[in-house]
Design a protein around this motif. Structure first.
Motif: not given
Length: 380
Positions: A87-90, A135-139, A141-145, A173-175
């Motif tokens: 998540a930190a890397g994302a 990863v989804a929580d970290a980003v 929704g700012s960009r596609p996963l 999860l919205g990927y």
């Protein structure tokens, strides 16, 4: 009811018109390779997998991840074994301006398995899902996963169930999509990629929409990977399996023309003309074309690494490029000895000074495509 469709804008909008891209390839797909691919018509590139803790620790790992303005649209591929670290890397990739972030749970290499990441995560679906959620929580929704997977960890029913559990979680999860390689993790790169498995995945999930998209009509994008060696393979996979896009991996190493040819073929299929260059979707690159690309690739590599490191890096590319030349075996031997720009130029002067027809597309396919045995790094 409105039909589901691939995105018409944003970093994944290329998929609707040009259904192919350059995969992340460990040890290969750096900025230099990506730029050569883009020049030849590749619409989208993925970095080689970046380990989360290398990004977090900074230094060289973070420096390698930094982007240049001309390298877009670009997907940063992440690999890790702990939810908090990945998540930190994302977040770091998000801050660096990557257009898309991809989570690699596909790499089959032994050292990856020992570290409990990559393809190993397919054997522990709950851990894989925890990582996808982090990863989804970290980003936010700012960009596609997206996700890179293999068709299962092995051929057991339990492994197949685990695959579907992870795939379904990515949707919920919205990927925006998943690309699936048609081999199991246990197969590595031995034996054929099972395209029939991709057909089954499309049949089951091909009508899903992206949960967190602005519209419920954005199609969840399914990609296919494995045994893509020439342009015709890209479109054969689409026709046989129904995947939306195709990941071109080992087949584009030393062969950026595959993208030029694929773009031309895609545009002809849509009645839009030939596309980039003069290729007819399968013509062999001429000797002068090969020479120009080899020189450009080396110069880009020197900008990244300096002359000596670039020479070491480019030997393996030269070997791959040599298969397009009628004197491929001699050129391969010459490239192996290269230690700097002068030596690289010397090979070009000796073998690429006179223009002529290159080796035909079928003959230029590497041996591993025929033997279906390879120990290549993660990518295809």
């Amino acid at each position: 009811m409105n039909e589901l469709r691939l995105p018409s804008d944003g970093p994944l909008s290329w998929a609707a018109e040009l259904p192919f891209y350059q995969a992340g390839l460990a040890g290969y797909s750096d900025y230099a390779m990506r730029m050569v691919a883009r020049k030849h018509g590749c619409p989208y590139c993925i970095t080689e997998a970046m380990l989360d803790h290398f990004l977090i620790n900074g230094g060289k790992g973070l420096e390698v991840a930094e982007l240049r303005e001309d390298d877009h649209p670009i997907c940063g591929q992440l690999m890790g074994s702990h939810a908090d670290e990945i998540a930190a890397g994302a977040k770091i990739l998000d801050g660096l301006g990557y257009d898309v972030i991809d989570v690699n749970i596909a790499c089959p290499q032994k050292k990856i398995k020992r570290k409990s990441r990559g393809g190993h995560l397919l054997s522990v679906p709950d851990e894989a899902i925890e990582i996808l959620k982090a990863v989804a929580d970290a980003v936010e929704g700012s960009r596609p996963l997206t996700v890179k997977m293999r068709r299962a960890f092995d051929d057991s029913n339990e492994a197949l169930d685990g695959f579907h559990k992870i795939f379904q979680a990515a949707i919920e999860l919205g990927y925006s999509g998943v690309t699936v390689h048609g081999r199991t993790v246990e197969q590595k790169y031995i034996g054929p990629s099972t395209w029939e498995s991709l057909r089954k995945i499309v049949d089951e999930y091909g009508h899903e929409h992206v949960r967190h998209a602005a519209t419920k009509h954005q199609k969840f994008m399914i990609g296919g990977s494995g045994d893509i060696w020439q342009t015709s393979d890209i479109f054969a996979m689409i026709e046989q399996t129904g995947v939306d896009v195709v990941s071109v991996a080992r087949g584009c190493i030393g062969n950026p023309w595959i993208f030029e040819q694929a773009r031309a073929m895609a545009q002809r299929k849509k009645g839009g003309g030939q596309g980039v260059g003069d290729k007819q979707g399968g013509d062999a690159p001429r000797i002068y074309e090969q020479r120009d690309v080899l020189l450009e690739h080396f110069e880009l590599s020197m900008q990244l690494y300096g002359e000596q490191q670039a020479a070491r890096m480019m030997r393996k590319f030269g070997i791959r490029f040599s298969r397009h030349h009628p004197e491929g075996e001699q050129i391969k031997a010459a490239f192996i000895k290269v230690k700097g720009l002068d030596a690289w130029q010397g090979v070009l002067d000796e073998f690429y000074a006179v223009d002529g027809v290159g080796v035909g597309v079928d003959a230029a396919v590497p041996d591993e495509a025929r033997t279906q045995v390879s120990e290549e790094s993660c990518g295809s």
